[in-house]
Design a protein around this motif. Structure first.
Motif, PDB file in Angstrom:
ATOM      1  N   ALA A 132      -3.287  -5.173   0.244  1.00  0.00           N
ATOM      2  CA  ALA A 132      -3.888  -4.181   1.207  1.00  0.00           C
ATOM      3  C   ALA A 132      -2.898  -3.057   1.717  1.00  0.00           C
ATOM      4  CB  ALA A 132      -4.712  -5.142   2.176  1.00  0.00           C
ATOM      5  N   ALA A 133      -1.774  -3.876   2.039  1.00  0.00           N
ATOM      6  CA  ALA A 133      -0.696  -2.784   2.469  1.00  0.00           C
ATOM      7  C   ALA A 133      -0.087  -1.841   1.661  1.00  0.00           C
ATOM      8  CB  ALA A 133       0.529  -3.605   3.090  1.00  0.00           C
ATOM      9  N   ARG A 134      -0.333  -2.093   0.423  1.00  0.00           N
ATOM     10  CA  ARG A 134      -0.195  -0.963  -0.614  1.00  0.00           C
ATOM     11  C   ARG A 134      -1.457  -0.097  -0.903  1.00  0.00           C
ATOM     12  NH1 ARG A 134       3.253  -5.493  -2.045  1.00  0.00           N
ATOM     13  NH2 ARG A 134       1.479  -6.388  -3.302  1.00  0.00           N
ATOM     14  N   ALA A 135      -2.481  -0.396  -0.366  1.00  0.00           N
ATOM     15  CA  ALA A 135      -3.630   0.288  -0.753  1.00  0.00           C
ATOM     16  C   ALA A 135      -3.725   1.678   0.083  1.00  0.00           C
ATOM     17  CB  ALA A 135      -4.934  -0.449  -0.629  1.00  0.00           C
ATOM     18  N   THR A 136      -4.534   2.420  -0.325  1.00  0.00           N
ATOM     19  CA  THR A 136      -4.827   3.744   0.441  1.00  0.00           C
ATOM     20  C   THR A 136      -6.342   4.134   0.436  1.00  0.00           C
ATOM     21  OG1 THR A 136      -4.058   6.206   0.449  1.00  0.00           O
ATOM     22  CG2 THR A 136      -4.544   5.123  -1.686  1.00  0.00           C
ATOM     23  N   LEU A 137      -6.505   4.893   1.594  1.00  0.00           N
ATOM     24  CA  LEU A 137      -7.884   5.393   1.540  1.00  0.00           C
ATOM     25  C   LEU A 137      -8.047   6.563   0.925  1.00  0.00           C
ATOM     26  CD1 LEU A 137      -8.428   4.853   5.527  1.00  0.00           C
ATOM     27  CD2 LEU A 137      -9.577   3.598   3.613  1.00  0.00           C
ATOM     28  N   VAL A 138      -9.217   6.779   0.252  1.00  0.00           N
ATOM     29  CA  VAL A 138      -9.427   7.835  -0.530  1.00  0.00           C
ATOM     30  C   VAL A 138     -10.857   8.403  -0.291  1.00  0.00           C
ATOM     31  CG1 VAL A 138      -9.767   8.878  -3.127  1.00  0.00           C
ATOM     32  CG2 VAL A 138      -8.111   7.151  -2.557  1.00  0.00           C
ATOM     33  N   THR A 150      -8.683   2.077  -1.960  1.00  0.00           N
ATOM     34  CA  THR A 150      -8.121   1.884  -3.218  1.00  0.00           C
ATOM     35  C   THR A 150      -6.794   1.123  -3.772  1.00  0.00           C
ATOM     36  OG1 THR A 150      -8.895   4.137  -3.816  1.00  0.00           O
ATOM     37  CG2 THR A 150      -7.517   3.384  -5.482  1.00  0.00           C
ATOM     38  N   TYR A 151      -6.915   0.072  -4.360  1.00  0.00           N
ATOM     39  CA  TYR A 151      -5.858  -1.018  -4.488  1.00  0.00           C
ATOM     40  C   TYR A 151      -5.124  -0.425  -5.790  1.00  0.00           C
ATOM     41  CZ  TYR A 151      -7.947  -4.105  -1.151  1.00  0.00           C
ATOM     42  OH  TYR A 151      -8.450  -4.679  -0.191  1.00  0.00           O
ATOM     43  N   GLY A 152      -3.681  -0.811  -5.612  1.00  0.00           N
ATOM     44  CA  GLY A 152      -3.041  -0.471  -7.058  1.00  0.00           C
ATOM     45  C   GLY A 152      -2.180   0.795  -7.003  1.00  0.00           C
TER      46      GLY A 152
END
Length: 231
Positions: A132-138, A150-152
């Motif tokens: 989750a710390a590496r995920a971003t909102l899109v 978005t994960y990954g």
């Protein structure tokens, strides 16, 4: 000879359960260690595409990152296996013995142990927190527009992060009362699956495999008993 990972049946009803089933469960007949279909980073990469967790383009990005950094590749494989075994423990603890759980089942391992399941949940939370710390909102500009997480986003961690996302999804959204274990004590393989039948009566991972094998064995045993009892 074991199946290639891309020939492995996807019977779980959810990618996270199919992940659990990438390791032989139950007790091998010849006493050898259970076969791990995720035998290396290449197998993990191919299985993740097949399970629908990443696209072909994402597989290319992850593969390049892993070739450039072999240590990250091995860390990704270790993370995937760690999530797999933690999820297996938690799901076994959620299954009632009548539904194929650990009670009286020699293939149950540590399943059904609330302490082991609790420790596994801690580990799964740590894996998901990192993802989750590496995920971003899109922002999806659809109708209506939606914002999604978005994960990954980091290529070297794309696969373990998507796997962590899938593990969280099955634990939070699936009806855990519908998780079944192909019954080892009756000749099944020990794989997990979501019983999506209307009346909740599914017993086998695949009737064409474990179910038919068990039926054939019971028929043979009945015939043998009948012959033994004949005058």
């Amino acid at each position: 000879m074991p199946l290639d990972v891309c020939q492995l049946p996807l019977v779980g009803g959810h990618p996270a359960l199919d992940l659990v089933n990438t390791l032989e469960r139950g007790t091998p007949l010849d006493g050898t260690p259970p076969y791990d279909f995720l035998s290396g980073t290449s197998a993990l990469l191919r299985w993740t595409v097949r399970a629908g967790l990443i696209s072909d383009a994402e597989a290319d990005r992850a593969g390049r990152a892993w070739r450039d950094d072999p240590a990250a590749a091995h860390a990704g494989l270790a993370a995937a296996r760690d999530i797999r075994e933690g999820l297996h423990l938690v799901l076994l603890a959620a299954i009632q013995p009548a539904d194929g759980g650990a009670a009286g089942d020699p293939g149950g391992l540590a399943g059904g142990d609330p302490i082991a399941a609790g420790a596994a949940l801690v580990g799964l939370h740590e894996r998901w927190s990192g993802a989750a710390a590496r995920a971003t909102l899109v922002l999806d500009r659809g109708d209506p527009p939606q914002v999604r997480l978005t994960y990954g986003t980091v290529p070297a961690m794309l696969i373990p992060d998507r796997i962590a996302e899938a593990a969280l999804d099955v634990l939070r959204t699936a009806d855990l009362t519908r998780v079944r274990r192909c019954p080892v004590s009756e000749g099944g393989c020990g794989w997990l699956f979501l019983d999506q039948s209307r009346n909740g009566s599914r017993r086998w991972c695949r009737m064409a495999d474990c179910g038919s094998t068990a039926k054939a064995r019971r028929l043979t045993e009945r015939r043998r008993a009948a012959r033994a009892g004949a005058p």
